[in-house]
Design a protein around this motif. Structure first.
Motif, PDB file in Angstrom:
ATOM      1  N   LYS A 231      17.976 -69.454  -2.125  1.00  0.00           N
ATOM      2  CA  LYS A 231      17.285 -68.786  -2.362  1.00  0.00           C
ATOM      3  C   LYS A 231      16.384 -68.608  -1.102  1.00  0.00           C
ATOM      4  N   ILE A 232      16.694 -69.290  -0.940  1.00  0.00           N
ATOM      5  CA  ILE A 232      14.798 -69.833   0.944  1.00  0.00           C
ATOM      6  C   ILE A 232      15.239 -68.550   1.625  1.00  0.00           C
ATOM      7  N   PRO A 233      14.784 -68.013   1.758  1.00  0.00           N
ATOM      8  CA  PRO A 233      14.675 -67.155   2.714  1.00  0.00           C
ATOM      9  C   PRO A 233      15.054 -67.631   4.699  1.00  0.00           C
ATOM     10  N   GLN A 234      15.251 -68.490   5.314  1.00  0.00           N
ATOM     11  CA  GLN A 234      15.540 -69.726   5.766  1.00  0.00           C
ATOM     12  C   GLN A 234      16.667 -70.045   5.309  1.00  0.00           C
ATOM     13  N   LYS A 235      17.600 -70.074   4.718  1.00  0.00           N
ATOM     14  CA  LYS A 235      18.994 -70.735   4.131  1.00  0.00           C
ATOM     15  C   LYS A 235      19.314 -71.913   5.083  1.00  0.00           C
ATOM     16  N   ARG A 236      18.207 -72.611   4.155  1.00  0.00           N
ATOM     17  CA  ARG A 236      18.180 -74.402   4.604  1.00  0.00           C
ATOM     18  C   ARG A 236      16.857 -75.008   4.377  1.00  0.00           C
ATOM     19  N   PRO A 237      16.421 -76.117   3.486  1.00  0.00           N
ATOM     20  CA  PRO A 237      15.199 -77.200   3.279  1.00  0.00           C
ATOM     21  C   PRO A 237      15.230 -77.470   4.522  1.00  0.00           C
ATOM     22  N   GLY A 238      13.407 -77.317   5.118  1.00  0.00           N
ATOM     23  CA  GLY A 238      12.605 -78.142   5.663  1.00  0.00           C
ATOM     24  C   GLY A 238      12.777 -79.073   6.168  1.00  0.00           C
ATOM     25  N   ASP A 239      12.698 -79.819   7.100  1.00  0.00           N
ATOM     26  CA  ASP A 239      12.836 -81.166   7.586  1.00  0.00           C
ATOM     27  C   ASP A 239      11.113 -81.631   7.827  1.00  0.00           C
ATOM     28  N   ALA A 240      11.271 -83.294   7.816  1.00  0.00           N
ATOM     29  CA  ALA A 240      10.324 -84.326   7.204  1.00  0.00           C
ATOM     30  C   ALA A 240       9.758 -83.231   8.292  1.00  0.00           C
ATOM     31  N   LYS A 241       9.921 -83.690   9.632  1.00  0.00           N
ATOM     32  CA  LYS A 241       8.592 -83.005  10.424  1.00  0.00           C
ATOM     33  C   LYS A 241       8.530 -81.893  10.407  1.00  0.00           C
ATOM     34  N   GLU A 242       8.817 -80.987   9.793  1.00  0.00           N
ATOM     35  CA  GLU A 242       8.481 -79.571   9.829  1.00  0.00           C
ATOM     36  C   GLU A 242       7.634 -79.369   8.852  1.00  0.00           C
ATOM     37  N   ALA A 243       7.301 -80.114   7.895  1.00  0.00           N
ATOM     38  CA  ALA A 243       6.717 -80.940   6.957  1.00  0.00           C
ATOM     39  C   ALA A 243       5.210 -80.836   6.533  1.00  0.00           C
ATOM     40  N   ALA A 244       5.384 -81.914   8.370  1.00  0.00           N
ATOM     41  CA  ALA A 244       4.533 -82.952   8.509  1.00  0.00           C
ATOM     42  C   ALA A 244       3.153 -82.367   9.378  1.00  0.00           C
ATOM     43  N   ALA A 245       4.020 -81.681  10.657  1.00  0.00           N
ATOM     44  CA  ALA A 245       3.034 -80.210  11.194  1.00  0.00           C
ATOM     45  C   ALA A 245       2.110 -79.517  10.815  1.00  0.00           C
ATOM     46  N   GLY A 246       2.464 -79.565   9.314  1.00  0.00           N
ATOM     47  CA  GLY A 246       1.418 -78.990   8.854  1.00  0.00           C
ATOM     48  C   GLY A 246       0.584 -79.945   8.093  1.00  0.00           C
ATOM     49  N   ILE A 247       0.388 -80.633   8.124  1.00  0.00           N
ATOM     50  CA  ILE A 247      -0.630 -81.947   7.811  1.00  0.00           C
ATOM     51  C   ILE A 247      -1.317 -82.034   8.680  1.00  0.00           C
ATOM     52  N   LEU A 248      -0.490 -82.190  10.273  1.00  0.00           N
ATOM     53  CA  LEU A 248      -1.096 -82.714  11.397  1.00  0.00           C
ATOM     54  C   LEU A 248      -2.236 -81.160  11.773  1.00  0.00           C
ATOM     55  N   TYR A 249      -1.647 -80.145  11.726  1.00  0.00           N
ATOM     56  CA  TYR A 249      -2.470 -79.003  11.753  1.00  0.00           C
ATOM     57  C   TYR A 249      -3.918 -79.176  10.726  1.00  0.00           C
ATOM     58  N   LEU A 250      -3.373 -79.151   9.441  1.00  0.00           N
ATOM     59  CA  LEU A 250      -4.497 -79.214   8.662  1.00  0.00           C
ATOM     60  C   LEU A 250      -6.377 -80.445   9.356  1.00  0.00           C
ATOM     61  N   ALA A 251      -4.981 -81.713   9.704  1.00  0.00           N
ATOM     62  CA  ALA A 251      -6.441 -82.933  10.209  1.00  0.00           C
ATOM     63  C   ALA A 251      -7.067 -83.191  11.540  1.00  0.00           C
ATOM     64  N   SER A 252      -6.295 -81.784  11.844  1.00  0.00           N
ATOM     65  CA  SER A 252      -6.898 -81.421  13.429  1.00  0.00           C
ATOM     66  C   SER A 252      -7.770 -80.732  13.711  1.00  0.00           C
ATOM     67  N   PRO A 253      -8.821 -80.522  14.636  1.00  0.00           N
ATOM     68  CA  PRO A 253      -9.684 -79.646  14.936  1.00  0.00           C
ATOM     69  C   PRO A 253      -9.271 -78.086  14.689  1.00  0.00           C
TER      70      PRO A 253
END
Length: 271
Positions: A231-253
């Protein structure tokens, strides 16, 4: 951009494995000094060692986020070791799935304690070092953004079969995040949440391969897992680094004018 978090101090709960581990490593790579926290000492110690090997600074704090004194102790350790707190990532989590008619009080409250009560306590405990410290800075004409990132889930937005406890807790985290943004925004504190879709971690591995924790079999049955992925348009799960990148963005300036938001990281899966 490099060293976006130089001289900043971060707490990352549940950072011995998975998304938490990758988050701790990414924050450290950007110059943050990191308090690596997990219930299990061995994997968390490995993360601390890896950060130090790469020239970063990190300390280990082992503990159960559901313990009443956890927030006080980890905050005291952070201030004792590094003298400040700039970034708080409430990531620690677990699932105890069951259909609602079979779910016990213990299963329901355990997940609420981990995913909602624990972040609340930690944010409250951090107030003197985030909110009050910011007030003093503002009086001196200093603008310094501090960041709170709470980990939610798409289950908290649209629900999920078999996860009445988890979906309720993750929905609550979104509400908590928005209140903190409203109350603390004037102190240059940005409170946001990430809502993960299907991320490949030990919680989402095929049930036949997954770990057993406290007598609970983690993972998802292979057939159900494949159905979710399809059901995911990209047809794969995300990996832990891709998930963490979103947190990094919100933690950054880069996110200094982003507040009270829920960043969905889900490969385009919104239904």
């Amino acid at each position: 951009m490099k060293n976006m978090l130089e001289n900043q101090v971060a707490i990352v709960t549940g950072s011995g494995r998975g998304v938490g581990r990758e988050t701790a490593l990414m924050l450290a790579e950007q110059g943050a000094r990191v308090v690596v926290s997990d219930k299990d000492e061995a994997p968390a110690a490995e993360v601390v060692s890896e950060i130090k090997q790469k020239g970063g600074e990190a300390v280990l704090f082992c503990g159960d986020v559901t313990e009443a004194d956890f927030a006080k102790k980890i905050t005291e350790t952070t201030i004792s070791e590094f003298g400040r707190l700039d970034i708080l990532v409430n990531n620690a989590g677990l699932t105890l799935d069951n259909m609602i008619h079979n779910m016990t009080d213990e299963q329901f409250y355990t997940i609420l304690d981990i995913h909602l009560v624990a972040p609340f306590r930690l944010i409250r405990e951090a107030a003197p070092y985030m909110r009050d410290a910011a007030k003093e800075e503002i009086e001196q004409g200093i603008v310094h953004h501090r960041k709170i990132i709470n980990v939610s889930s798409v289950a908290g937005i649209r629900g999920n079969v078999g996860q009445a406890n988890y979906a309720s807790a993750k929905a609550g985290v979104i509400g908590l995040t928005k209140v903190v943004a409203l109350e603390w925004g004037k102190f240059n504190i940005n409170a946001n949440a990430v809502a993960f879709g299907f991320i490949d971690t030990r919680l989402t591995k095929p049930k036949e391969e997954a770990e057993v924790i406290a007598g609970v079999q983690l993972g998802i049955p292979e057939k159900v897992r494949n159905m979710f992925i399809d059901k995911i348009p990209q047809k794969r799960p995300g990996d832990a680094k891709e998930a963490a990148a979103g947190i990094l963005y919100l933690a950054s300036p880069l996110s200094n004018y982003v507040n009270g938001q829920v960043l969905q990281i889900n490969g385009g899966s919104y239904t």
